[in-house]
Design an enzyme around this catalytic site. Structure first.
Site, mmCIF file in Angstrom:
data_model
loop_
_atom_site.group_PDB
_atom_site.id
_atom_site.type_symbol
_atom_site.label_atom_id
_atom_site.label_comp_id
_atom_site.label_asym_id
_atom_site.label_seq_id
_atom_site.Cartn_x
_atom_site.Cartn_y
_atom_site.Cartn_z
ATOM 1 N N ASP A 31 0.861 -1.188 0.000
ATOM 2 C CA ASP A 31 0.000 0.000 0.000
ATOM 3 C C ASP A 31 0.896 1.236 0.000
ATOM 4 O OD1 ASP A 31 -1.749 2.162 0.929
ATOM 5 O OD2 ASP A 31 -3.160 0.585 1.494
ATOM 6 N N ASN A 87 -12.543 -3.180 2.995
ATOM 7 C CA ASN A 87 -13.515 -2.093 3.045
ATOM 8 C C ASN A 87 -14.444 -2.220 1.847
ATOM 9 O OD1 ASN A 87 -11.940 -1.147 5.202
ATOM 10 N ND2 ASN A 87 -10.685 0.102 3.834
ATOM 11 N N GLN A 94 -13.962 2.364 1.655
ATOM 12 C CA GLN A 94 -13.427 1.935 0.359
ATOM 13 C C GLN A 94 -13.167 3.169 -0.514
ATOM 14 O OE1 GLN A 94 -15.868 -0.770 -2.013
ATOM 15 N NE2 GLN A 94 -14.111 -1.337 -3.274
ATOM 16 N N HIS A 100 -10.192 -5.406 -2.799
ATOM 17 C CA HIS A 100 -8.852 -5.616 -2.249
ATOM 18 C C HIS A 100 -8.928 -5.898 -0.758
ATOM 19 C CE1 HIS A 100 -9.650 -1.254 -2.060
ATOM 20 N NE2 HIS A 100 -8.817 -1.194 -1.043
ATOM 21 N N HIS A 102 -6.777 -5.778 2.747
ATOM 22 C CA HIS A 102 -5.622 -5.203 3.428
ATOM 23 C C HIS A 102 -5.035 -6.259 4.362
ATOM 24 C CE1 HIS A 102 -6.494 -0.874 2.503
ATOM 25 N NE2 HIS A 102 -7.705 -1.366 2.329
#
Ligand code: ZN
Length: 137
Positions: A31, A87, A94, A100, A102
């Site tokens: 990230d 999210n 989000q 995706h 995390h």
């Protein structure tokens, strides 16, 4: 692939990323704005907006990869723990609308707080809510 999707472009390597894992179905990269160093995003290569749209076949492939990447992060960075988070929808945080997950390493004293606003149920509310959810599954 969706032309306007940032993560589709990352998967296609049109935009550079710090890859940590890739296979036929998944791509994992760091990230850009990590909660902690090693904060990784795992994305299915097939575009879907969020959890509600991911095919069950893809989900069954993603789950073991979540585990594999989480264990690798914990080991490589000597993390004390791992948070897994996804999210879905803007209200849930989000920002990029390609599914995706995390994978966030946690370190003793890192100061990251979660579960803010945890609340209690009113009398009878818990049973009512459980019933409401179970009726639509
Ligand atoms: Zn996409």
């Amino acid at each position: 692939m969706i032309d306007t999707c940032l993560f589709c472009k990352i998967i296609a390597k049109e935009i550079p990323s710090s890859k940590v894992y890739e296979d036929e179905h998944c791509y994992a990269f760091l990230d850009l704005h990590p909660i902690n160093i090693g904060h990784t995003l795992l994305v299915p290569k097939e575009h879907s907006t969020n959890l509600y749209e991911i095919g069950d076949d893809t989900l069954s492939v993603l789950a073991p990869v979540v585990k594999k990447v989480a264990i690798a992060i914990k080991s490589a960075l000597n993390a004390n723990g791992i948070n897994i988070e996804m999210n879905n929808d803007p209200i849930a945080g989000q920002i990029i609308f390609h599914s995706h997950i995390h994978i966030i390493p946690r370190f003793q004293g890192d100061g990251f707080k979660h579960w803010h606003g945890a609340r209690d149920y009113h009398e009878g509310e818990m049973e009512e809510v459980a019933k409401k959810i179970s009726l639509v599954i």
